[in-house]
Scaffold this motif. Structure first.
Motif, short mmCIF file in Angstrom:
data_model
loop_
_atom_site.label_atom_id
_atom_site.label_comp_id
_atom_site.label_asym_id
_atom_site.label_seq_id
_atom_site.Cartn_x
_atom_site.Cartn_y
_atom_site.Cartn_z
N GLU A 190 0.83 -1.21 0.00
CA GLU A 190 0.00 0.00 0.00
C GLU A 190 0.86 1.26 0.00
OE1 GLU A 190 -2.46 -0.64 3.39
OE2 GLU A 190 -3.86 -1.95 2.32
N LYS A 191 1.96 1.22 0.73
CA LYS A 191 2.87 2.37 0.75
C LYS A 191 3.52 2.54 -0.64
CE LYS A 191 5.77 5.52 2.36
NZ LYS A 191 6.71 5.66 1.23
N ALA A 192 3.91 1.43 -1.26
CA ALA A 192 4.52 1.49 -2.59
C ALA A 192 3.54 2.04 -3.62
CB ALA A 192 5.00 0.10 -3.00
N ILE A 193 2.27 1.69 -3.48
CA ILE A 193 1.26 2.20 -4.41
C ILE A 193 1.14 3.72 -4.29
CG2 ILE A 193 -1.24 2.28 -4.84
CD1 ILE A 193 -1.28 -0.74 -4.29
N GLU A 194 1.17 4.22 -3.08
CA GLU A 194 1.13 5.68 -2.90
C GLU A 194 2.34 6.33 -3.55
OE1 GLU A 194 -1.48 7.37 -1.75
OE2 GLU A 194 -2.38 5.37 -1.74
N ASP A 195 3.48 5.69 -3.46
CA ASP A 195 4.71 6.22 -4.08
C ASP A 195 4.59 6.24 -5.60
OD1 ASP A 195 5.80 6.48 -1.56
OD2 ASP A 195 6.98 4.63 -1.68
N VAL A 196 4.06 5.15 -6.18
CA VAL A 196 3.99 5.09 -7.65
C VAL A 196 2.91 6.04 -8.18
CG1 VAL A 196 2.30 3.23 -8.06
CG2 VAL A 196 4.28 3.49 -9.57
N GLY A 304 8.86 -9.59 -18.60
CA GLY A 304 7.77 -10.41 -19.09
C GLY A 304 7.28 -11.46 -18.11
N ALA A 305 8.20 -12.19 -17.50
CA ALA A 305 7.81 -13.24 -16.55
C ALA A 305 7.07 -12.65 -15.35
CB ALA A 305 9.03 -14.02 -16.08
N LEU A 306 7.55 -11.52 -14.88
CA LEU A 306 6.95 -10.87 -13.71
C LEU A 306 5.54 -10.38 -14.01
CD1 LEU A 306 7.43 -9.81 -10.80
CD2 LEU A 306 8.30 -7.71 -11.83
N TRP A 307 5.37 -9.72 -15.15
CA TRP A 307 4.10 -9.08 -15.47
C TRP A 307 3.10 -10.03 -16.12
CZ3 TRP A 307 2.45 -3.97 -14.69
CH2 TRP A 307 3.39 -3.15 -14.05
N TYR A 308 3.58 -11.00 -16.89
CA TYR A 308 2.66 -11.87 -17.63
C TYR A 308 2.33 -13.15 -16.86
CZ TYR A 308 0.63 -14.58 -21.43
OH TYR A 308 -0.23 -15.32 -22.21
N LEU A 309 3.28 -13.67 -16.10
CA LEU A 309 3.08 -14.97 -15.46
C LEU A 309 2.71 -14.89 -13.99
CD1 LEU A 309 6.05 -16.98 -17.03
CD2 LEU A 309 3.66 -16.93 -17.77
N VAL A 310 3.11 -13.83 -13.31
CA VAL A 310 2.89 -13.74 -11.87
C VAL A 310 1.96 -12.57 -11.56
CG1 VAL A 310 3.98 -13.66 -9.60
CG2 VAL A 310 5.25 -14.54 -11.56
N THR A 311 0.74 -12.90 -11.19
CA THR A 311 -0.26 -11.87 -10.91
C THR A 311 -0.78 -12.02 -9.49
OG1 THR A 311 -0.93 -11.89 -13.23
CG2 THR A 311 -2.43 -10.86 -11.67
N GLY A 312 -0.73 -10.95 -8.72
CA GLY A 312 -1.33 -10.97 -7.40
C GLY A 312 -0.50 -11.61 -6.31
N GLY A 313 0.83 -11.57 -6.42
CA GLY A 313 1.69 -12.06 -5.36
C GLY A 313 2.24 -10.91 -4.54
N LEU A 314 2.53 -11.15 -3.28
CA LEU A 314 3.03 -10.08 -2.42
C LEU A 314 4.36 -9.51 -2.93
CD1 LEU A 314 2.21 -11.42 1.16
CD2 LEU A 314 1.39 -9.28 0.16
N GLN A 315 5.28 -10.39 -3.33
CA GLN A 315 6.56 -9.91 -3.84
C GLN A 315 6.42 -9.32 -5.24
OE1 GLN A 315 10.10 -12.62 -2.84
NE2 GLN A 315 8.36 -14.00 -2.60
N SER A 316 5.62 -9.96 -6.08
CA SER A 316 5.51 -9.52 -7.48
C SER A 316 4.87 -8.14 -7.58
CB SER A 316 4.72 -10.54 -8.30
OG SER A 316 3.37 -10.61 -7.89
N GLU A 317 3.88 -7.87 -6.75
CA GLU A 317 3.25 -6.55 -6.83
C GLU A 317 4.23 -5.45 -6.41
OE1 GLU A 317 0.21 -6.16 -8.35
OE2 GLU A 317 0.74 -8.26 -8.65
N ALA A 319 7.49 -5.74 -6.71
CA ALA A 319 8.52 -5.71 -7.75
C ALA A 319 8.05 -4.94 -8.98
CB ALA A 319 8.91 -7.13 -8.14
N LYS A 320 6.78 -5.08 -9.34
CA LYS A 320 6.24 -4.34 -10.48
C LYS A 320 6.31 -2.83 -10.23
CE LYS A 320 2.96 -7.96 -11.79
NZ LYS A 320 1.54 -8.34 -11.78
N ILE A 321 5.91 -2.45 -9.03
CA ILE A 321 5.93 -1.02 -8.69
C ILE A 321 7.35 -0.48 -8.69
CG2 ILE A 321 5.45 0.64 -6.84
CD1 ILE A 321 3.07 -1.19 -6.07
N GLU A 322 8.27 -1.25 -8.11
CA GLU A 322 9.67 -0.81 -8.07
C GLU A 322 10.25 -0.70 -9.48
OE1 GLU A 322 11.47 0.33 -5.53
OE2 GLU A 322 9.57 0.16 -4.41
N GLU A 323 9.86 -1.64 -10.36
CA GLU A 323 10.36 -1.59 -11.73
C GLU A 323 9.91 -0.31 -12.43
OE1 GLU A 323 10.89 -4.62 -15.48
OE2 GLU A 323 8.99 -4.73 -14.37
#
Length: 329
Positions: A190-196, A304-317, A319-323
């Motif tokens: 949630e904090k990362a979402i506010e940052d992005v 691609g692997a992060l965004w296309y294959l992994v949806t809704g994981g605590l680490q992946s979400e 990682a997407k924001i950080e990317e």
């Protein structure tokens, strides 16, 4: 007479001693009983079982577990990501191209449950799992998998991305007693979402695309595979009329130029499937280079692997924001 008085006093003293001992034993018994009662209450208070679990989307049966599953098969990489974050061990997984943070599941110690789209039913049955977790890619096999073990749909709902993501995390937390850890990690997301969101407001209107030799674009609304880039992360849409679906709408490069995004996100599906990708060579052509995004250096290539294959994981979400944040610094 003196002897009688002496005997009377002796008997009285013995009675006092016996009474004191009895009182002490009763007190000890009461203490033991109370301790046992407190322990039973604590055990009951900490137990979440029997536990009835609802899937993250409608259309699947509720599943009641009598005890915490010990042998589990995970066919969704987002849920695998969450379990990994929370420190929950798994027995079997779908094998394929893992994002870097899940690469350890390539190891043979994690049994092969098939691919994301093709379960190995006999192999899964041989694992004798206590629970199986699936998402959209395995939805057609729900009935067959349910015959092997209790099966729960834990994938995100593209029409309700954020809430279904929370539901998926909560399923993991409640089933495996990881509520505190999950709460802490969700606060980080949630904090990362506010940052992005702060970053999104400074980068103009965005178009989210998927490269798979051709280019598909995704609308900003409910039901869109990458709609959350707009609805959750806060990026304005370059084209509100685009199709809101998991497959997107195929666009020519000329159509992308007509939309003329200020920011162009490109998810590389070719790399996600383990093939050698020519994504930059294909995208940075003379037509796309005329867009505002290209001219301002705002073409962002996403893992691609992060965004296309992994949806809704605590680490992946996270990682997407950080990317995104790192690419738009």
């Amino acid at each position: 007479m003196k002897n009688f008085k002496w005997l009377t006093l002796l008997l009285a003293a013995l009675l006092l001693v016996l009474a004191a001992c009895g009182s002490k034993e009763e007190s000890t018994e009461n203490t033991d009983t109370n301790t046992g009662s407190e322990e039973a209450t604590t055990e009951t208070g900490n137990s979440t079982y029997p536990l009835t679990v609802k899937s993250t989307v409608e259309g699947y049966d509720d599943v009641t577990f009598e005890e915490m599953p010990k042998k589990i098969v995970v066919m969704d990489y987002g849920f695998l990501d969450t379990l990994d974050t929370l420190g929950v061990e798994v027995t079997g997984v779908s094998k394929g191209v893992f994002p870097e943070h899940l690469a350890k599941y390539e190891d043979e110690k994690y049994l092969n449950a098939g691919t994301l789209k093709e379960p190995l039913f006999e192999d899964i049955a041989a694992m004798e799992p206590d629970a199986i977790f699936i998402s959209g890619r395995q939805a057609d096999f729900y009935d067959q998998l349910s015959e092997i073990a209790p099966t729960v749909f834990v994938g995100v709902d593209t029409a309700n991305y954020w809430n279904s993501f929370i539901d998926s995390v909560n399923i993991a937390a409640e089933m495996f007693g990881k509520q505190d850890e999950a709460k802490e990690k969700l606060a980080e997301v949630e904090k990362a979402i506010e940052d992005v969101k702060a970053v999104s407001s400074e980068n103009g209107k965005a178009l989210v695309t998927l490269y798979n030799e051709t280019l598909s674009a995704y609308g900003p609304g409910d039901g869109s595979r990458f709609g959350y880039v707009h609805s959750v992360f806060g990026f304005q849409a370059a084209d509100e009329s685009l199709e809101n679906s998991t497959h997107g709408a195929q666009l020519t490069y000329e159509q992308v130029l007509k939309i003329n995004p200020e920011l162009l996100f490109v998810v590389d599906r070719v790399a996600a499937t383990g093939e050698e990708s020519n994504v930059k060579e294909a995208i940075e052509n003379e037509i796309i280079n005329k867009t505002t995004a290209a001219q301002n250096g705002k073409i962002v290539y996403l893992d691609g692997a992060l965004w296309y294959l992994v949806t809704g994981g605590l680490q992946s979400e996270l990682a997407k924001i950080e990317e995104i944040k790192n690419e738009l610094k």
